[in-house]
Write a protein that holds these residues in place. Sequence first.
Motif, mmCIF file in Angstrom:
data_model
loop_
_atom_site.group_PDB
_atom_site.id
_atom_site.type_symbol
_atom_site.label_atom_id
_atom_site.label_comp_id
_atom_site.label_asym_id
_atom_site.label_seq_id
_atom_site.Cartn_x
_atom_site.Cartn_y
_atom_site.Cartn_z
ATOM 1 N N SER A 45 20.492 8.179 25.381
ATOM 2 C CA SER A 45 20.125 8.250 26.794
ATOM 3 C C SER A 45 21.331 8.428 27.705
ATOM 4 O O SER A 45 21.348 9.328 28.558
ATOM 5 N N LEU A 46 22.359 7.600 27.537
ATOM 6 C CA LEU A 46 23.521 7.656 28.432
ATOM 7 C C LEU A 46 24.286 8.970 28.268
ATOM 8 O O LEU A 46 24.709 9.581 29.257
ATOM 9 N N LEU A 119 24.003 3.825 38.278
ATOM 10 C CA LEU A 119 23.195 3.312 37.164
ATOM 11 C C LEU A 119 23.925 3.457 35.831
ATOM 12 O O LEU A 119 23.944 2.527 35.011
ATOM 13 N N LEU A 120 24.543 4.604 35.607
ATOM 14 C CA LEU A 120 25.239 4.841 34.344
ATOM 15 C C LEU A 120 26.438 3.908 34.166
ATOM 16 O O LEU A 120 26.634 3.312 33.092
ATOM 17 N N VAL A 121 27.239 3.771 35.210
ATOM 18 C CA VAL A 121 28.444 2.942 35.118
ATOM 19 C C VAL A 121 28.079 1.472 34.901
ATOM 20 O O VAL A 121 28.667 0.789 34.058
ATOM 21 N N ARG A 134 18.428 -2.282 40.889
ATOM 22 C CA ARG A 134 18.779 -1.046 40.181
ATOM 23 C C ARG A 134 17.547 -0.391 39.568
ATOM 24 O O ARG A 134 17.456 0.838 39.511
ATOM 25 N N SER A 135 16.591 -1.203 39.124
ATOM 26 C CA SER A 135 15.341 -0.637 38.613
ATOM 27 C C SER A 135 14.574 0.074 39.728
ATOM 28 O O SER A 135 14.020 1.159 39.524
ATOM 29 N N LYS A 136 14.563 -0.525 40.908
ATOM 30 C CA LYS A 136 13.909 0.123 42.051
ATOM 31 C C LYS A 136 14.659 1.393 42.446
ATOM 32 O O LYS A 136 14.043 2.387 42.852
ATOM 33 N N LEU A 137 15.988 1.360 42.335
ATOM 34 C CA LEU A 137 16.780 2.545 42.655
ATOM 35 C C LEU A 137 16.441 3.690 41.716
ATOM 36 O O LEU A 137 16.335 4.846 42.155
ATOM 37 N N PHE A 193 17.578 9.256 31.537
ATOM 38 C CA PHE A 193 18.041 7.873 31.682
ATOM 39 C C PHE A 193 16.926 6.903 31.313
ATOM 40 O O PHE A 193 15.778 7.076 31.712
ATOM 41 N N ASP A 194 17.262 5.871 30.544
ATOM 42 C CA ASP A 194 16.291 4.864 30.123
ATOM 43 C C ASP A 194 16.510 3.603 30.956
ATOM 44 O O ASP A 194 17.492 2.880 30.751
#
Length: 228
Positions: A45-46, A119-121, A134-137, A193-194
Amino acid sequence: MKRPPTASELNLCLCHSCGLACDMTDEPHECPRCDAPLHRRKTNSLTRTWAYMLAALAFYVPANLLPVMNTVMLGNGADSTIMSGVLEFWEAGAWDIALIIFIASIAVPGVKFVALTLLLVTVQRNSDWARRERSKLYRFVELIGYWSMLDVLVVALVAALVKFQALGDIEPRPGILFFGLVVVFTMLAAMSFDPRLIWDKDTSDTISDAASPATPATDGAAPDPTGA
């Protein structure tokens, strides 16, 4: 307060096609309801998200620098970039079209780049900062992705109106192709992205804390063998 069990602890996996919670006891590869492939986590995913986002970022530069359309009015032709088109519509009094193009072409891709990078970082650093936010983002990034093609639709609509009224001629330029690639790759990045990775460290930490037995405090005194 004890937290509710996770899907992995119950040996369940959610089908992303029909939403069925599938029993993974026998490690099935397909959903029993819709035959869609099952996966506990999205593969690589990443890596795939970084690749798609960097590709979109590379296309974002020519999408804004190259002209997206050529307008011929009364024999005079001129190429227009995204930003120059916004300014022309604004000066002509069509502030609503200018605002739509600005939001869809400049603001939305910029927000998606910043949000996906954040999100990735944070996931790669195993950060426990603002997991719920972050989930809402991520859901917000998915939501605005559906409106990313507004700019292309506006250009097509304006071209159709100009041709219909015989006021001139409008032709697409290479910039619109690069912008379309930006839209496609940012959508692929968001899809790759997961969001469950945001919560994985929290789950593993909670399990490890629950598995380690508590050691009674003795204040340095030796235990009494008689049990008194």
